[in-house]
Design an enzyme around this catalytic site. Structure first.
Site, PDB file in Angstrom:
ATOM      1  CB  CYS A 188       7.203  -6.804  -5.172  1.00 37.58           C
ATOM      2  SG  CYS A 188       6.660  -6.537  -2.996  1.00 37.58           S
ATOM      3  CD  GLN A 194      -7.098   1.433   4.713  1.00 38.51           C
ATOM      4  OE1 GLN A 194      -6.557   0.981   4.264  1.00 38.51           O
ATOM      5  NE2 GLN A 194      -8.369   2.477   5.203  1.00 38.51           N
ATOM      6  CB  CYS A 209      -3.300   5.033   9.511  1.00 37.38           C
ATOM      7  SG  CYS A 209      -3.005   6.757   9.170  1.00 37.38           S
TER       8      CYS A 209
END
Length: 469
Positions: free
Chosen positions: A178, A301, A427
């Site tokens: 990944c 975050q 967001c």
């Protein structure tokens, strides 16, 4: 009997734009919009529709006649099957262009906001390997590619450790590498899978609720800390200890090794006991001299570098002089509140999640910040006239709500209070635009700054400064 959607095919369609939720946009010969999910603006394609509505089609490209010059070669071998990085086939500079365009369009078209001069979106210095938290799922029935399904060959091992296929709760794509989280993440994940296979560990079956291994979380931080949390479906002491000892011995850099025994139907951990096996039950993140204690359930975050940039912009927009009372709405674990505290007279943080407020208070104490206070409760109920009377009239409000934006009652209360400035961190620029329209009669947008927190995806953060007219 329901009417079946008639599929249509269109040829030589040019992809014109990128829209919300990562979809690309084209026009059908009949004038309807076509939403696509496997193209890049500039491609010329044949498409097959699979859904028709009054004003638009949803479709998939079936033949590519021309590839856009905005394309790039995806770095990840799993791109196109894994749903994590939908824009990895688009050059990063073009990703930034379309993210900025989406924010601007939402503010002007949804919010009908008159915007100041637009500051270019703040891109990430590292468009890959930027996440500090990843969660992987075990499965004994991995997702099969179309080629594998059609093949007569022996499929061999069906165990997987990776990500859910988009829209499929019981299918897991086995991940080899990944590109979202830096090592040791990939090395740890692959080593755990191989150890489990070598030692006869049963991978979880979601449908049948059988197996031993459910999920694995890996958290990293800028301080070099590494947290690994293994979730087991049942207690098998011998196997549990052997796996955890293997991890501890093979990866001495793991500073927090924990596990969960979760026998319920779903794999959410927030109602489960997290048990520390070795090291600490937390890791630390550091930002501008502040330390934040992060446990297995903490929200933080996921892009630490860009979070730092986001918080600096928020503080800059607030324009603090040291004399202001600041309210930080939807404060979470209090990271923004603590980040701006040294420039303010006092900061009041409000959040609905009790555990987040507990963490906020603990981190404030850890950082010896004495001019912050945190309160827990549903924003639309807590943030009322009595609260203002008790804690003071704010000079500045910072608000960072979830994707749904602010409740209308919260917006109205901000208007009733009428602080000099409001800094709105979002967001979801669509719901941000909706809220800004409600405030437009009293406040003028004087600054706006988009920040790319999630490269290779369509998500984007936006910060807006509102000042009283």
């Amino acid at each position: 009997m329901s009417k079946r959607t008639k599929k249509q095919a269109f040829t030589n369609v040019e992809v014109l734009d990128a829209g919300a939720k990562g979809k690309t946009i084209a026009k059908a010969p009949d004038g309807k919009v076509i939403f696509l999910s496997n193209t890049v603006p500039g491609d010329v394609v044949d498409v097959q529709t699979f859904k028709a509505r009054k004003a638009y089609y949803e479709a998939k490209a079936t033949v590519f006649h021309k590839l856009s010059d905005k394309r790039t070669t995806p770095a990840c071998e799993h791109f196109g099957v894994c749903g994590g990085c939908k824009w990895q086939d688009m050059g990063y500079e073009h990703q930034l262009f379309y993210k900025q365009k989406e924010v601007t369009n939402n503010l002007t078209r949804i919010g009908h906001i008159e915007l100041p001069e637009i500051t270019p979106i703040l891109g990430a210095a590292s468009p890959y390997f930027y996440r500090n938290k990843m969660e992987f799922s075990f499965s004994d029935s991995r997702w099969l590619t179309q080629e594998e399904v059609q093949s007569d060959a022996d499929l061999g091992d069906r165990n997987a450790l990776g990500f859910h296929i988009p829209g499929m709760w019981d299918k897991i794509l086995d991940i080899k590498k990944c590109h979202l989280q830096a090592d040791p993440s990939n090395t740890i994940r692959n080593a755990v899978k191989q150890f489990a296979l070598d030692n006869g560990f049963e991978f979880f079956n979601t449908r049948n609720q059988t197996g031993l291994l459910r999920t694995m979380m890996i958290r990293t931080s800028s301080t070099g800390d590494v947290m690994v949390v293994i979730q087991f479906f049942k207690e098998d002491k011998a196997k549990r200890i052997s796996l955890l000892d293997f991890l501890a011995e093979t990866f001495p850099q793991i500073s927090s090794l924990q596990y969960i025994i979760n026998e319920k139907a779903n794999d959410t951990i927030y109602d489960q006991e997290v048990i520390c096996y070795k090291g600490e039950d937390h890791i630390f993140e550091q930002m501008e001299g502040l330390k934040f204690k992060i446990n297995a359930k903490s929200f933080y975050q996921t892009n630490s570098d860009q979070a730092f940039e986001l918080y600096k912009i928020t503080r800059e927009f607030a324009g603090l002089t040291g004399n202001e009372l600041v309210y930080d709405l939807y404060t979470g674990t209090g990271t923004i509140a603590q980040f701006v505290a040294k420039k303010a007279k006092k900061v009041i943080g409000v959040e609905a999640v009790p555990d987040a407020i507990t963490a906020a208070k603990e981190n404030a104490q850890l950082n010896s910040i004495n001019n912050v206070e945190f309160f827990v409760g549903d924003m639309k109920h807590v943030f009322n006239d009595e609260f203002i009377t008790a804690h003071g009239h704010p000079d500045i409000i910072i608000t960072d709500p979830p994707r749904d934006g602010m409740h209308r009652d919260v917006v109205q209360q901000i208007l009733n209070i009428a602080p000099k400035k409001v800094v709105y961190v979002s967001c979801n620029s669509a719901t941000q635009a909706r809220d800004l329209e409600l405030m437009d009669a009293m406040y003028k947008v004087t600054k706006t700054q988009a920040v790319d927190m999630f490269p290779q995806t369509f998500h984007v953060e936006n910060v807006v400064l509102l000042e009283k007219r």
